[in-house]
Design an enzyme around this catalytic site. Structure first.
Site, mmCIF file in Angstrom:
data_model
loop_
_atom_site.group_PDB
_atom_site.id
_atom_site.type_symbol
_atom_site.label_atom_id
_atom_site.label_comp_id
_atom_site.label_asym_id
_atom_site.label_seq_id
_atom_site.Cartn_x
_atom_site.Cartn_y
_atom_site.Cartn_z
ATOM 1 N N ASP A 35 -2.544 4.591 -3.591
ATOM 2 C CA ASP A 35 -2.636 3.394 -4.424
ATOM 3 C C ASP A 35 -3.936 2.667 -4.152
ATOM 4 O OD1 ASP A 35 -0.094 3.297 -5.867
ATOM 5 O OD2 ASP A 35 0.808 3.168 -3.877
ATOM 6 N N ASP A 176 7.269 5.416 -10.463
ATOM 7 C CA ASP A 176 6.680 4.809 -9.269
ATOM 8 C C ASP A 176 7.243 3.401 -9.073
ATOM 9 O OD1 ASP A 176 5.057 4.015 -7.184
ATOM 10 O OD2 ASP A 176 3.202 3.974 -8.355
HETATM 11 C C1 DX5 Z 1 2.741 0.769 -6.104
HETATM 12 C C2 DX5 Z 1 3.277 1.684 -5.025
HETATM 13 C C3 DX5 Z 1 4.647 1.246 -4.660
HETATM 14 C C4 DX5 Z 1 5.249 1.835 -3.424
HETATM 15 C C5 DX5 Z 1 6.489 2.577 -3.682
HETATM 16 O O1 DX5 Z 1 2.143 1.432 -7.120
HETATM 17 O O2 DX5 Z 1 3.173 3.046 -5.322
HETATM 18 O O3 DX5 Z 1 5.448 1.409 -5.770
HETATM 19 O O4 DX5 Z 1 4.409 2.546 -2.642
HETATM 20 O O5 DX5 Z 1 7.367 2.379 -2.678
HETATM 21 P P1 DX5 Z 1 8.706 1.509 -2.744
HETATM 22 O O6 DX5 Z 1 9.812 2.500 -2.555
HETATM 23 O O7 DX5 Z 1 8.593 0.567 -1.609
HETATM 24 O O8 DX5 Z 1 8.765 0.801 -4.056
HETATM 25 ZN ZN ZN Z 2 1.455 3.892 -7.147
#
Ligand code: DX5
Ligand code: ZN
Length: 220
Positions: A35, A176
């Protein structure tokens, strides 16, 4: 289509990055989800381009880079990615997103187009020739540990139906945000193909990641 798992690197132990990457590979995930945030498109700043390149230099599995950045075309050449990697940009972050997707293709990697929860699915329609993956955000992007948005299942299912109707059954859907075992199972039934595993399913205290990956594949 194969169901694939992409581990969210921002949730890993960054104090020992190389070990964390090897641990994730060893746990059996298919992609490393990275990310990138700019503090403007989303209210947070996480990983950056130098880190993407550092991870690419040691990783044996492909990267799944998710840019949550305004005008992403400015930064595409900063990353050393190849034909196995996805480079995903947001529809809302770029006035000329078609050109940016073409720029990513020219660079030689796979393209992804991400849609925020409120962004209509029609945004994909005229861009299907330029995308190798559709990323349906199941939370508003910016932070780990959020709750799935209420329309996530319906949107994922409609995305699959529309892509099929447009002759794009080959384009996988990635989801996601809050992809727990339970949500992963539901979204898989709605047609999701690639699952971003973060704090909801993979980075769990006192649970071995290898076991989480096995458990997740079992529910799909
Ligand atoms: C943002 C990230 C989050 C995260 C996903 O784009 O990709 O969505 O790492 O993990 P959790 O399970 O904490 O939502
Ligand atoms: Zn992401």
């Amino acid at each position: 289509m194969d169901k694939l798992l992409s581990a969210s690197v921002m949730c890993a132990d960054l104090t020992r990055l190389q070990d964390s990457i090897f641990e994730l590979e060893n746990a059996g995930v298919d992609y490393l989800h990275i990310d990138i945030m700019d503090g403007s498109f989303v209210p947070n700043i996480t990983l950056g381009f130098d880190l993407v390149n550092a991870i690419k230099s040691i990783a044996s599995i492909p990267l799944d880079v998710h840019m949550m950045v305004n005008e992403p075309s400015r930064f595409i050449d900063r990353m050393n990615l190849d034909e196995r990697d996805y480079l995903c940009v947001h529809y809302e972050a770029d006035i000329h997103v078609q050109r940016t997707l073409a720029q990513i293709r020219d660079k030689g990697c796979k393209t992804g187009l991400a849609l925020n929860p409120q962004t209509p699915l029609d945004s994909l329609e005229y861009l299907t020739d330029y995308i190798d993956m559709a990323l349906i955000m199941t939370v508003s992007p910016g932070f780990a540990g959020q709750k799935l948005f209420e329309g996530a299942q319906r949107k994922t299912q409609q995305a699959r139906e529309l892509l099929d109707k447009w002759g794009c059954s080959h384009i996988p859907i990635e989801v996601d945000g809050n992809i727990s075992f339970e949500n992963g199972k539901k979204l898989s039934r709605c047609g999701a193909d690639i699952f971003v595993l973060g704090t909801s399913s993979l980075f769990i205290k006192d649970k071995e990641m290898k076991q989480s990956v096995r458990d997740f594949r079992a529910v799909l």
